[in-house]
Scaffold this active site. Structure first.
Site, PDB file in Angstrom:
ATOM      1  CE1 TYR A  38      -3.827  -2.196   5.740  1.00 32.70           C
ATOM      2  CE2 TYR A  38      -2.854  -0.006   5.086  1.00 32.70           C
ATOM      3  CZ  TYR A  38      -3.330  -1.313   4.675  1.00 32.70           C
ATOM      4  OH  TYR A  38      -3.753  -1.327   3.224  1.00 32.70           O
ATOM      5  CB  SER A  58      -1.050   0.155   1.281  1.00 32.93           C
ATOM      6  OG  SER A  58      -1.571   1.152   1.594  1.00 32.93           O
TER       7      SER A  58
END
Length: 236
Positions: A154, A141
């Site tokens: 995350y 990401s």
């Protein structure tokens, strides 16, 4: 067809980027193994793959657990005899400021987003090295490139995926095995919508756009190699 006679395992294959990648690969000629926890979702995608004329195997798999991953790869080899491509796409996202990150949320984020990538890679890496070919694509990401507020767990997991991909690539290249990492910005997936209900959908990248990039990566000629790609949010 660019992926004719190739066998691809796709984790998190029941929806979003995983489903889009499965369909893109199938349209390019690959046979597909779909691995995820929800059998209904991956079975539905398997039917879509078969409608494109390719073989498909839906295997319920929790990538947090080595026994489940190893069983999935064994079933793949029993059915298809090899693994040419692995797309590590399974992931979770739980966003909280650092003082409010629960230990169990940290643990599950690392278990799925990072340990799952490790376990699936480990399960196929030796096989790929023996056959002197293979490509592992890890879906990280932009949160694996730049930390953001409420992203302690995350972002940490996705940064680690980038580093692990670089090691995989360096160990694999002498054996003809490539590794690449894709770092998308916000993508219109169920996970994104669950965490960001106020998103303007038109401002999000589509899963099919990420799938097209992954397809490009795995169809490059052997002499070409792209280690890392970042997908920015569309300009509106």
């Amino acid at each position: 067809m660019k992926l004719e006679n190739r066998v691809a395992i796709i984790t998190g294959g029941g929806r979003g980027i995983g489903r889009a990648t499965a369909l893109a690969f199938a349209a390019a000629g690959a046979d597909i193994v779909l691995a995820a926890r929800t059998i209904g979702e991956i079975s539905a995608v398997a039917e879509e793959v078969q409608a494109l004329g390719r073989r498909a195997l839906a295997i319920p798999t929790d990538v947090q657990h080595k026994a489940a991953v190893d069983a999935m790869v064994t079933q793949t080899l029993d059915t298809f005899g090899k693994v040419d491509i692995l797309v590590n796409n399974a992931g979770v996202a739980i966003h909280n400021p650092i003082p409010k990150i629960r230990e169990e949320d940290w643990d599950v984020t690392m278990a799925v987003n990072l340990k799952g990538v490790f376990l699936c890679t480990q399960a196929v890496f030796g096989l790929m090295c023996e056959q002197q070919s293979g490509h592992i694509v890890n879906v990280s990401s932009v949160s694996g490139k730049h930390g953001h507020v409420n992203g302690g767990a995350y972002c940490a997991s996705k940064f680690a995926v980038v580093g692990f991909t670089e090691t995989t690539n360096n160990e694999g290249r002498p054996h003809g095995v490539k590794a690449s990492v894709v770092c998308p910005g916000p993508v219109d997936t169920k996970m994104r919508r669950d965490n960001h209900p106020d998103d303007v959908i038109e401002h999000l990248t589509l899963p099919e756009d990420v799938a097209a990039l992954i397809l490009f990566l795995v169809t490059q000629p052997p002499r070409a190699h792209t280690l890392e790609t970042v997908i920015r949010t569309p300009l509106m």
